[in-house]
Design a protein around this motif. Structure first.
Motif, PDB file in Angstrom:
ATOM      1  N   LEU A   1     -40.595  59.254 -20.082  1.00 53.93           N
ATOM      2  CA  LEU A   1     -40.783  58.042 -19.325  1.00 53.93           C
ATOM      3  C   LEU A   1     -39.721  57.669 -18.487  1.00 53.93           C
ATOM      4  N   PHE A   2     -38.428  58.230 -18.420  1.00 52.50           N
ATOM      5  CA  PHE A   2     -37.355  58.068 -17.697  1.00 52.50           C
ATOM      6  C   PHE A   2     -37.507  58.528 -16.400  1.00 52.50           C
ATOM      7  N   LYS A   3     -38.271  59.446 -16.323  1.00 53.23           N
ATOM      8  CA  LYS A   3     -38.767  59.920 -14.865  1.00 53.23           C
ATOM      9  C   LYS A   3     -39.193  59.147 -13.912  1.00 53.23           C
ATOM     10  N   ASN A   4     -39.891  58.000 -14.509  1.00 51.25           N
ATOM     11  CA  ASN A   4     -40.469  56.782 -13.842  1.00 51.25           C
ATOM     12  C   ASN A   4     -39.348  55.992 -13.255  1.00 51.25           C
ATOM     13  N   VAL A   5     -39.079  55.983 -11.960  1.00 49.94           N
ATOM     14  CA  VAL A   5     -38.099  55.105 -11.273  1.00 49.94           C
ATOM     15  C   VAL A   5     -38.229  53.599 -11.654  1.00 49.94           C
ATOM     16  N   ASP A   6     -39.195  52.933 -11.512  1.00 51.46           N
ATOM     17  CA  ASP A   6     -39.552  51.509 -11.931  1.00 51.46           C
ATOM     18  C   ASP A   6     -39.015  51.370 -13.400  1.00 51.46           C
ATOM     19  N   PHE A   7     -39.436  52.468 -13.991  1.00 47.85           N
ATOM     20  CA  PHE A   7     -39.105  52.052 -15.560  1.00 47.85           C
ATOM     21  C   PHE A   7     -37.598  52.154 -15.988  1.00 47.85           C
ATOM     22  N   SER A   8     -37.063  53.225 -15.378  1.00 47.31           N
ATOM     23  CA  SER A   8     -35.447  53.350 -15.830  1.00 47.31           C
ATOM     24  C   SER A   8     -34.831  52.299 -15.022  1.00 47.31           C
ATOM     25  N   LEU A   9     -35.231  52.021 -13.684  1.00 45.34           N
ATOM     26  CA  LEU A   9     -34.250  51.080 -12.932  1.00 45.34           C
ATOM     27  C   LEU A   9     -34.252  49.748 -13.530  1.00 45.34           C
ATOM     28  N   SER A  10     -35.573  49.263 -14.018  1.00 43.54           N
ATOM     29  CA  SER A  10     -35.732  48.293 -14.660  1.00 43.54           C
ATOM     30  C   SER A  10     -35.058  47.655 -15.854  1.00 43.54           C
ATOM     31  N   LEU A  11     -34.874  48.849 -16.918  1.00 43.61           N
ATOM     32  CA  LEU A  11     -34.096  48.713 -17.937  1.00 43.61           C
ATOM     33  C   LEU A  11     -32.703  48.715 -17.688  1.00 43.61           C
ATOM     34  N   LEU A  12     -32.249  49.714 -16.578  1.00 44.71           N
ATOM     35  CA  LEU A  12     -30.693  49.543 -16.399  1.00 44.71           C
ATOM     36  C   LEU A  12     -30.536  48.242 -15.675  1.00 44.71           C
ATOM     37  N   ALA A  13     -31.402  47.572 -14.776  1.00 45.68           N
ATOM     38  CA  ALA A  13     -31.145  46.279 -14.476  1.00 45.68           C
ATOM     39  C   ALA A  13     -31.054  45.192 -15.470  1.00 45.68           C
ATOM     40  N   THR A  14     -31.917  45.456 -16.576  1.00 41.39           N
ATOM     41  CA  THR A  14     -31.861  44.398 -17.677  1.00 41.39           C
ATOM     42  C   THR A  14     -30.685  44.366 -18.297  1.00 41.39           C
ATOM     43  N   VAL A  15     -30.008  45.715 -18.785  1.00 44.38           N
ATOM     44  CA  VAL A  15     -28.599  45.578 -19.137  1.00 44.38           C
ATOM     45  C   VAL A  15     -27.707  44.982 -18.302  1.00 44.38           C
ATOM     46  N   LEU A  16     -27.591  45.345 -16.975  1.00 47.21           N
ATOM     47  CA  LEU A  16     -26.531  44.812 -16.145  1.00 47.21           C
ATOM     48  C   LEU A  16     -26.656  43.398 -16.035  1.00 47.21           C
ATOM     49  N   VAL A  17     -28.035  42.808 -15.783  1.00 46.69           N
ATOM     50  CA  VAL A  17     -28.236  41.351 -15.679  1.00 46.69           C
ATOM     51  C   VAL A  17     -27.854  40.681 -16.906  1.00 46.69           C
TER      52      VAL A  17
END
Length: 471
Positions: free
Chosen positions: A260-276
């Motif tokens: 799942l984490f190979k999908n850029v949208d998936f990984s980047l959105s989860l990272l963004a959620t943590v940071l925001v």
């Protein structure tokens, strides 16, 4: 679902899901204001009573991902219904004072129920609504969950003004009963979307990993990040995480599919959620100190000022969902990060002479950016996975939110006092009463750092958008 319910029933399903999601989030923040009263009632120390709040956070985070997977295996609606009952019953027993140990056990059980609802809510909504309405639904869902996280202190203070502390927990009971009845009436059966045996050992290692991580972060705040207990728990977390990755890559039906984490949208959105979410907590922690201790503004006025950005966020989130449906989630997510960058840059210019109107303007940008952020990010995560992974994706969203809030609370203090200490020329962990200007330096330093973090995230989002257009 292949045959989605009609529009009216969709929104009744949405209501049932959101009611418990709101209460599960509310109860994590509403209890904080009651801790001093509970400490006296139970005759325990302040350091002990804080575990009433911490235990809820730790247990919730430990079980979010496992219950997300179980939702895929046995049906998300089924897991959600069971969680609703557990949460409601435990809320009732939390209000019965049978001692400190009793309430810790009841809070853990309450958190278990909450994790069952929080790990399946976004998955149920995603399956219920078509792609054309998904942004509006997930945006509205995000605004209600946000309301739960910000309404706690105010609602808790109101309850304690007129009622005993047990009603902090008993407020969940009538809402929970409504959610139970409504859920039985409208929630669809939702057949399992994943097959195979449960990876029990993998789940156990994942639960221990999350428990070690959040226990370590909380104890690090209390004891210091050089304390042997914190260091030991972080080492244990690293070992457990390594073991989990090793096991999951070899499991026939893994709890976590790392593909799942190979999908850029998936990984980047989860990272963004943590940071925001982390940066939101930085604002929530620093701005009250600025208003009440640096500007000597009354608590009630400070509360009115600080509620401005969550109110804007709640109003904007459903509209952001509609915008995502119309113009695309990637575009709205990028705009939201730009708004948040502006907010942090503005807050980094605030000093002890800044007008309250200007401060409200920058806080308004925080609310605007957050409101625009919720819907497209949730949509990007949920649309990035197949139907049999919706529960896991929902659990990961909840885990990311909780991780962000915990890490944000920690780094708010680390960055603030690092800036203050640099200005004073010596290390301190207290508000510099004799030199309030040092606090301003520390505050501005913190917000410049958060702005840089968001700017880097913005660049990553822009790069991902361009790469997607070129493929």
């Amino acid at each position: 679902m292949n045959n989605q319910p009609n529009t009216n029933k969709r929104w009744w399903i949405f209501t049932a899901v959101v009611l418990l999601s709101f209460m599960s989030t509310l109860t994590s923040s509403i209890v904080n204001i009651a801790l001093p009263v509970m400490s006296r009632a139970m005759n325990v120390s302040t350091s002990q009573i804080t575990w009433v709040a911490s235990s809820y956070l730790i247990v919730t985070c430990m079980f979010l991902l496992p219950f997300g997977k179980l939702g895929d295996l046995f049906g998300k609606a089924k897991v959600f219904r069971v969680g609703t009952v557990i949460f409601t019953v435990a809320s009732f027993f939390c209000g019965i004072n049978l001692g400190f140990t009793w309430i810790l056990v009841m809070r853990a059980i309450q958190a278990l129920g909450a994790s069952m609802t929080l790990s399946t809510n976004a998955g149920i909504i995603t399956e219920t609504f078509s792609k054309k309405q998904r942004g509006l639904a997930l945006g509205s869902f995000g605004s209600v969950v946000a309301l739960g996280s910000i309404a706690g202190p105010g609602l808790g203070g109101l309850i304690l003004t007129y009622l005993p502390w047990k009603d902090i927990f008993w407020i969940n009971v009538p809402v929970g009963l409504v959610a139970i009845v409504l859920g039985q009436m409208v929630l669809p059966k939702m057949e399992p979307t994943s097959t195979g045996k449960i990876d029990g050992f993998g789940m156990l290692v994942l639960i221990l990993t999350a428990g070690s991580l959040f226990m370590g972060l909380i104890l690090g705040q209390q004891l210091g990040f050089t304390n042997l207990v914190f260091i030991s728990l972080m080492i244990a977390t690293a070992i457990l995480l390594s073991a989990f990755i090793y096991l999951e890559k070899r499991a026939t039906n893994p709890v976590m599919n790392f593909e799942l984490f190979k999908n850029v949208d998936f990984s980047l959105s989860l990272l963004a959620t943590v940071l925001v979410y982390g940066i939101n907590f930085v604002v929530n922690i620093i701005e009250p100190i600025y208003l009440e201790q640096n500007r000597l503004i009354s608590t009630d006025l400070a509360g009115l000022i600080l509620i401005s950005f969550p109110v804007i966020q709640i109003v904007v989130s459903p509209f952001a969902g509609w915008l995502s449906d119309q113009f695309g989630s990637h575009r709205i997510a990028t705009i939201s990060l730009a708004m948040l960058i502006v907010s942090q840059a503005g807050l980094a210019t605030v000093n002890h002479t800044t007008s309250l109107l200007e401060l409200c303007l920058w806080l308004g940008f925080v609310g605007l950016g957050n409101g625009l952020f919720q819907a497209p990010t949730n949509v990007l995560v949920m649309n990035s996975v197949t139907k049999d992974q919706l529960g896991v994706a929902s659990g990961l969203l909840g885990f990311s939110r909780n991780t962000g809030m915990t890490v944000g609370a920690i780094f708010a203090n680390i960055l603030l006092f690092a800036g203050i200490s640099m200005n004073l020329g010596h290390t301190t962990n207290d508000y510099p009463v004799a030199k309030p200007g040092a606090f301003i330096v520390g505050m501005q330093f913190t917000f410049w750092i958060t702005m840089i973090i968001l700017f880097l995230l913005f660049l990553a989002q822009v790069a991902a958008n361009r790469r997607r257009k070129n493929t």
